[in-house]
Design a protein around this motif. Structure first.
Motif, mmCIF file in Angstrom:
data_model
loop_
_atom_site.group_PDB
_atom_site.id
_atom_site.type_symbol
_atom_site.label_atom_id
_atom_site.label_comp_id
_atom_site.label_asym_id
_atom_site.label_seq_id
_atom_site.Cartn_x
_atom_site.Cartn_y
_atom_site.Cartn_z
ATOM 1 N N GLN A 132 32.189 39.295 55.812
ATOM 2 C CA GLN A 132 30.760 38.920 55.127
ATOM 3 C C GLN A 132 31.298 37.629 54.128
ATOM 4 N N THR A 133 30.300 36.833 54.328
ATOM 5 C CA THR A 133 30.675 35.375 53.600
ATOM 6 C C THR A 133 29.433 35.076 52.874
ATOM 7 N N VAL A 134 29.611 34.217 51.817
ATOM 8 C CA VAL A 134 28.628 33.940 50.785
ATOM 9 C C VAL A 134 28.724 32.345 50.725
ATOM 10 N N TYR A 152 33.689 38.882 41.379
ATOM 11 C CA TYR A 152 32.363 39.325 40.828
ATOM 12 C C TYR A 152 31.269 38.039 40.887
ATOM 13 N N PHE A 153 30.025 38.623 40.675
ATOM 14 C CA PHE A 153 28.990 37.673 40.456
ATOM 15 C C PHE A 153 28.406 37.968 39.052
ATOM 16 N N ALA A 154 28.182 36.864 38.401
ATOM 17 C CA ALA A 154 27.426 36.765 37.013
ATOM 18 C C ALA A 154 26.322 36.067 36.601
ATOM 19 N N ALA A 155 25.461 36.602 36.253
ATOM 20 C CA ALA A 155 23.944 35.890 35.900
ATOM 21 C C ALA A 155 24.363 35.249 34.798
ATOM 22 N N GLU A 156 24.468 33.869 34.622
ATOM 23 C CA GLU A 156 24.551 32.833 33.097
ATOM 24 C C GLU A 156 23.700 31.893 33.166
ATOM 25 N N ASP A 157 22.949 31.691 32.030
ATOM 26 C CA ASP A 157 22.142 30.773 31.899
ATOM 27 C C ASP A 157 21.056 30.416 33.040
ATOM 28 N N GLY A 183 24.709 45.683 49.588
ATOM 29 C CA GLY A 183 25.065 47.019 49.449
ATOM 30 C C GLY A 183 26.264 47.855 48.470
ATOM 31 N N ASP A 184 26.910 48.909 49.595
ATOM 32 C CA ASP A 184 27.854 49.319 48.700
ATOM 33 C C ASP A 184 29.133 48.632 48.526
ATOM 34 N N ALA A 185 28.992 47.236 48.985
ATOM 35 C CA ALA A 185 30.276 46.564 48.838
ATOM 36 C C ALA A 185 30.575 45.961 47.147
ATOM 37 N N LEU A 186 29.343 46.167 46.584
ATOM 38 C CA LEU A 186 29.284 45.583 45.152
ATOM 39 C C LEU A 186 28.964 46.906 44.314
ATOM 40 N N LEU A 187 29.233 46.886 42.946
ATOM 41 C CA LEU A 187 29.305 47.739 41.921
ATOM 42 C C LEU A 187 28.761 47.122 40.925
ATOM 43 N N CYS A 188 27.668 47.608 40.102
ATOM 44 C CA CYS A 188 26.959 46.931 39.028
ATOM 45 C C CYS A 188 27.989 47.669 37.626
ATOM 46 N N ARG A 197 34.022 45.626 45.186
ATOM 47 C CA ARG A 197 34.660 46.666 44.768
ATOM 48 C C ARG A 197 36.118 46.579 45.473
ATOM 49 N N THR A 198 36.387 45.767 46.401
ATOM 50 C CA THR A 198 37.844 45.644 46.893
ATOM 51 C C THR A 198 38.431 44.950 46.043
ATOM 52 N N ALA A 199 37.898 44.262 45.106
ATOM 53 C CA ALA A 199 38.699 43.341 44.067
ATOM 54 C C ALA A 199 39.211 44.088 42.897
ATOM 55 N N ILE A 200 38.575 45.308 42.768
ATOM 56 C CA ILE A 200 38.928 46.042 41.534
ATOM 57 C C ILE A 200 40.362 46.833 41.528
ATOM 58 N N ARG A 201 41.080 46.572 40.322
ATOM 59 C CA ARG A 201 42.632 47.256 40.370
ATOM 60 C C ARG A 201 42.533 48.338 39.401
ATOM 61 N N GLY A 202 41.548 48.172 38.192
ATOM 62 C CA GLY A 202 41.381 49.618 37.277
ATOM 63 C C GLY A 202 40.776 49.120 36.165
#
Length: 241
Positions: A132-134, A152-157, A183-188, A197-202
């Motif tokens: 998957q690419t962006v 992560y993705f962030a909404a800023e300004d 979809g499930d690849a992301l977590l709010c 999700r795969t970037a989360i360590r703890g």
């Protein structure tokens, strides 16, 4: 590790680099079945050993790793390739050549382990999709970047920004569109933040109302809202699909 161990061929022109990579591959629970210092030797080893994955240096004397990756992608699409590079400028060409992932030098054990684990899950999956690419705007460049490289993705300004290790760029889409697409690849984790999700360590708790999400690699922690805290903890326990 949860996935089946991979049989890995290491291709790098520096013996010390090959030795270190071999140690990291073994530490991650996979098997090194051969080594090569250039493209010709790599071709012979691929034919002789039949690896599941090639860990391939980009800059080598003679034929480059990118040239070899493109050849593997056209002739052996079943053979996975992870590039090893000192430069963060190969995303578009690499993924067009069928490369599964790439790691930056100096290679860290946790980042390589993460890439190998994803490759192992891809290999054992029933019908694994293409990476998957962006599309990101990074300075004056526009390029496609693997979702796996984004933390992560962030909404800023009024903009949506994608951040990862040594990576920051603008995304020409809204967060809700990203959520619908991936979809499930992301977590709010809080309002205006979608985490890969795969970037989360703890999770780090600094106070009763101060919880920070930790990432693999050199990525600053992100605060977790009280509203989303239970969902984050459920994910870390493995309760979320």
């Amino acid at each position: 590790m949860s996935s089946e161990a991979l049989r890995v061929l290491i291709v790098d022109d520096e013996p010390i680099a090959r030795q270190r990579l071999a140690g990291l591959v073994a530490d991650a629970g996979h098997q090194v079945i051969g080594e090569a210092g250039e493209a010709i030797g790599a071709r012979d080893a691929i034919t002789r050993e039949g690896p599941d994955l090639v860990l391939l240096d980009v800059e080598m004397p003679g034929e480059s790793g990118m040239d070899l990756a493109a050849e593997i992608g056209s002739r052996r699409p079943d053979l996975m390739v992870i590039l090893v590079t000192a430069h963060d400028q190969f995303s578009l060409d690499a993924f067009e050549a069928g490369v599964r992932d790439y790691v930056l030098k100096p290679v860290r054990g946790d980042r390589l382990s993460q890439a190998l684990e994803r490759a192992a899950r891809y290999r054992t999956g029933p019908s694994a999709p293409a990476p998957q690419t962006v599309r990101l705007t990074i300075g004056r460049r526009e390029e496609r970047v693997a979702l796996a490289r984004i933390a992560y993705f962030a909404a800023e300004d009024g903009y949506v920004i994608a951040r990862g290790e040594q990576l920051e760029g603008f995304v020409d889409t809204r967060l809700r569109e990203l959520e619908a697409r991936f979809g499930d690849a992301l977590l709010c984790v809080r309002r205006g933040y979608l985490v890969v999700r795969t970037a989360i360590r703890g999770l780090e708790t600094r106070g009763p109302a101060d919880h920070r999400l930790l990432f693999h690699g050199n990525v600053d922690p992100v605060p977790v809202s009280r509203r989303q805290l239970s969902q984050v903890r459920a994910f870390l326990r493995g309760d979320l699909a």
